[in-house]
Write an enzyme that holds these catalytic residues in place. Sequence first.
Site, PDB file in Angstrom:
ATOM      1  CD  GLU A  80      19.085  -8.412  11.958  1.00  0.00           C
ATOM      2  OE1 GLU A  80      19.871  -9.037  12.968  1.00  0.00           O
ATOM      3  OE2 GLU A  80      17.908  -7.995  12.127  1.00  0.00           O
ATOM      4  CB  CYS A 112      14.328  -6.863  14.218  1.00  0.00           C
ATOM      5  SG  CYS A 112      15.327  -8.516  14.188  1.00  0.00           S
ATOM      6  CG  HIS A 234      10.552  -8.226  16.165  1.00  0.00           C
ATOM      7  ND1 HIS A 234      11.028  -7.902  14.894  1.00  0.00           N
ATOM      8  CD2 HIS A 234      11.161  -9.407  16.036  1.00  0.00           C
ATOM      9  CE1 HIS A 234      11.939  -8.806  14.287  1.00  0.00           C
ATOM     10  NE2 HIS A 234      12.040 -10.294  14.872  1.00  0.00           N
TER      11      HIS A 234
HETATM   12  N1  CAA Z   1       2.678 -29.653  17.352  1.00  0.00           N
HETATM   13  C1  CAA Z   1       2.462 -28.591  18.236  1.00  0.00           C
HETATM   14  N2  CAA Z   1       3.724 -27.849  18.582  1.00  0.00           N
HETATM   15  C2  CAA Z   1       4.561 -28.373  18.780  1.00  0.00           C
HETATM   16  C3  CAA Z   1       4.804 -29.547  18.385  1.00  0.00           C
HETATM   17  C4  CAA Z   1       4.049 -30.181  17.476  1.00  0.00           C
HETATM   18  N3  CAA Z   1       4.074 -31.740  17.160  1.00  0.00           N
HETATM   19  N4  CAA Z   1       5.785 -29.807  18.039  1.00  0.00           N
HETATM   20  C5  CAA Z   1       6.339 -28.492  19.002  1.00  0.00           C
HETATM   21  N5  CAA Z   1       5.486 -27.764  18.679  1.00  0.00           N
HETATM   22  C6  CAA Z   1       5.546 -26.519  19.567  1.00  0.00           C
HETATM   23  C7  CAA Z   1       6.911 -26.166  20.795  1.00  0.00           C
HETATM   24  O1  CAA Z   1       5.720 -26.865  21.651  1.00  0.00           O
HETATM   25  C8  CAA Z   1       7.235 -25.034  21.226  1.00  0.00           C
HETATM   26  O2  CAA Z   1       6.081 -24.461  20.780  1.00  0.00           O
HETATM   27  P1  CAA Z   1       6.082 -23.059  23.082  1.00  0.00           P
HETATM   28  O3  CAA Z   1       7.097 -21.826  22.535  1.00  0.00           O
HETATM   29  O4  CAA Z   1       4.652 -22.635  22.804  1.00  0.00           O
HETATM   30  O5  CAA Z   1       6.048 -24.126  24.070  1.00  0.00           O
HETATM   31  C9  CAA Z   1       6.478 -24.376  19.501  1.00  0.00           C
HETATM   32  O6  CAA Z   1       6.340 -25.954  18.653  1.00  0.00           O
HETATM   33  C10 CAA Z   1       8.328 -24.388  19.186  1.00  0.00           C
HETATM   34  O7  CAA Z   1       9.251 -25.585  19.759  1.00  0.00           O
HETATM   35  P2  CAA Z   1      11.033 -25.624  20.073  1.00  0.00           P
HETATM   36  O8  CAA Z   1      10.858 -24.559  21.437  1.00  0.00           O
HETATM   37  O9  CAA Z   1      10.807 -26.908  20.596  1.00  0.00           O
HETATM   38  O10 CAA Z   1      11.376 -25.151  19.154  1.00  0.00           O
HETATM   39  P3  CAA Z   1      12.936 -25.229  19.284  1.00  0.00           P
HETATM   40  O11 CAA Z   1      13.499 -26.082  20.422  1.00  0.00           O
HETATM   41  O12 CAA Z   1      13.497 -26.360  17.557  1.00  0.00           O
HETATM   42  O13 CAA Z   1      13.513 -24.103  18.569  1.00  0.00           O
HETATM   43  C11 CAA Z   1      13.059 -21.802  18.746  1.00  0.00           C
HETATM   44  C12 CAA Z   1      11.936 -22.585  18.294  1.00  0.00           C
HETATM   45  C13 CAA Z   1      14.039 -20.963  19.402  1.00  0.00           C
HETATM   46  C14 CAA Z   1      12.313 -20.452  18.214  1.00  0.00           C
HETATM   47  C15 CAA Z   1      14.009 -21.614  16.680  1.00  0.00           C
HETATM   48  O14 CAA Z   1      13.386 -21.693  15.650  1.00  0.00           O
HETATM   49  C16 CAA Z   1      15.336 -20.169  16.710  1.00  0.00           C
HETATM   50  O15 CAA Z   1      16.554 -20.510  17.392  1.00  0.00           O
HETATM   51  N6  CAA Z   1      14.979 -19.288  16.224  1.00  0.00           N
HETATM   52  C17 CAA Z   1      15.164 -18.410  15.334  1.00  0.00           C
HETATM   53  C18 CAA Z   1      15.569 -16.802  16.403  1.00  0.00           C
HETATM   54  C19 CAA Z   1      14.412 -16.145  16.859  1.00  0.00           C
HETATM   55  O16 CAA Z   1      13.622 -15.638  16.265  1.00  0.00           O
HETATM   56  N7  CAA Z   1      13.971 -16.204  18.338  1.00  0.00           N
HETATM   57  C20 CAA Z   1      12.715 -14.823  18.523  1.00  0.00           C
HETATM   58  C21 CAA Z   1      13.650 -14.159  19.516  1.00  0.00           C
HETATM   59  S1  CAA Z   1      14.827 -13.099  19.263  1.00  0.00           S
HETATM   60  C22 CAA Z   1      14.165 -11.915  17.702  1.00  0.00           C
HETATM   61  O17 CAA Z   1      13.563 -12.031  17.405  1.00  0.00           O
HETATM   62  C23 CAA Z   1      14.769 -11.612  16.942  1.00  0.00           C
HETATM   63  C24 CAA Z   1      15.103 -11.962  15.460  1.00  0.00           C
HETATM   64  O18 CAA Z   1      14.401 -11.503  15.139  1.00  0.00           O
HETATM   65  C25 CAA Z   1      15.497 -13.252  15.517  1.00  0.00           C
END
Ligand code: CAA
EC number: 2.3.3.10
Length: 383
Positions: A80, A112, A234
């Site tokens: 991709e 993916c 994945h």
């Molecule tokens: N210590 C330990 N854990 C902590 C922490 C700390 N100090 N602070 C936060 N965390 C944890 C949170 O509790 C959370 O865990 P859970 O989901 O188990 O509750 C985790 O860290 C992530 O925290 P947030 O949800 O607050 O993180 P975020 O809002 O910054 O974003 C995300 C997370 C949405 C995955 C972001 O990284 C993102 O947009 N990533 C790209 C999209 C993606 O990968 N999506 C996955 C599904 S789509 C897919 O799979 C296709 C692909 O390849 C893209």
Amino acid sequence: MTTIGIHDIELATTHNVLPLADLAAARGVDPAKFEIGLGQSLMSVPAVDEDPVTMGATAAARLIERTGTEGIRSLLFATESGVDQSKSAGMFIHGLLGLPQAMRVAEIKQACYAGTVALQSALGVIARDPEAKVLVVMSDIAKYELAGSGEPTQGAGAVAMLISADPALVEIEPATGVYSADVDDFWRPNDSTTAVVDGALSLKAYLDALSGSWDDYQANGGHPIGEIDRFLYHQPFTKMARKGHRELAKHTGAELTEDVLEASFEYNRNLGNTYGASIYSGLISLLHHDDDLAGKRVGFYSYGSGSAGEFFTGVVRDDYREHLYREPIQSELAERNVITFDEYVELHENVLPSQADAETPRVTKAPFRFAGIKGGARQYEAN
Ligand code: CAA
């Protein structure tokens, strides 16, 4: 009955690596959020003379060195992060590796999920002609905007697999469950080098496609959950596999333990997201780190945003341990060039115009490199 599946497999990544602790420090985030919250430690970052073609060619060359090219009449390249709107990235690999001209070469896209489409297509080719072998290459660079939520889930890597009858590693079983839904959770517009993502929607779409493809797998002769010994998901970040596993337990009403996931995380937590290659780098990791897989059934959940899911299973061959090659990937991972946050930002912003002629500096030590653009066309060479 002829068994068909994965005969050999290889993984390659980039010259550079960025520790996520350094990214966390620069962004003012608790490093535990990335290490524990996302389950990621390091992310691969391509050098200026690396791209999905060079990583894919490296993985494929390592594999071909062992297997030779006899019987390979198809090269399916899944990505991709394609380098051209028309020419398949696989065609560059065909040239770099000096593969026979009597060969079908094409590129497949659906985020993916494309690697799994390539694998399933290969199984179909071999079902018609059991003598045929198919080279499947998945290669991607996961790139999001600087300081965006997706930033710590970037990464890069390529997997090459030889698909054949009577495979040495994993027989892929016929039952499969598929699921598609038109969702705007993640995409990359034609004029953008970075993906656009709705993080929360992407998590939901991943989990919806998991239960949807599981239900379709059950409706099409799939094994009951209790007959599946290991699970591969994945892995955009390794924690996502845990979320998937919990969702599957909830959906099926089964009790599933997470220890069966651990061995599949070893490489991906240090590569970052490799998009289409991610579930299959999880497979190599599982094969390299779990000594008790002989005869075990592995469930595969492949997901691609946009969105598509597929659930299927494979059975690991009894003598799989005799067909594993932990080198060179383990040395390659350990010996990557560690870059600073500032170097990472510079590389992130350094995007070569796609049509202006240019030569790239010689950086990568990999066997193939992106040499630059000449006459508007991308140039690759052996290193
Ligand atoms: N210590 C330990 N854990 C902590 C922490 C700390 N100090 N602070 C936060 N965390 C944890 C949170 O509790 C959370 O865990 P859970 O989901 O188990 O509750 C985790 O860290 C992530 O925290 P947030 O949800 O607050 O993180 P975020 O809002 O910054 O974003 C995300 C997370 C949405 C995955 C972001 O990284 C993102 O947009 N990533 C790209 C999209 C993606 O990968 N999506 C996955 C599904 S789509 C897919 O799979 C296709 C692909 O390849 C893209």
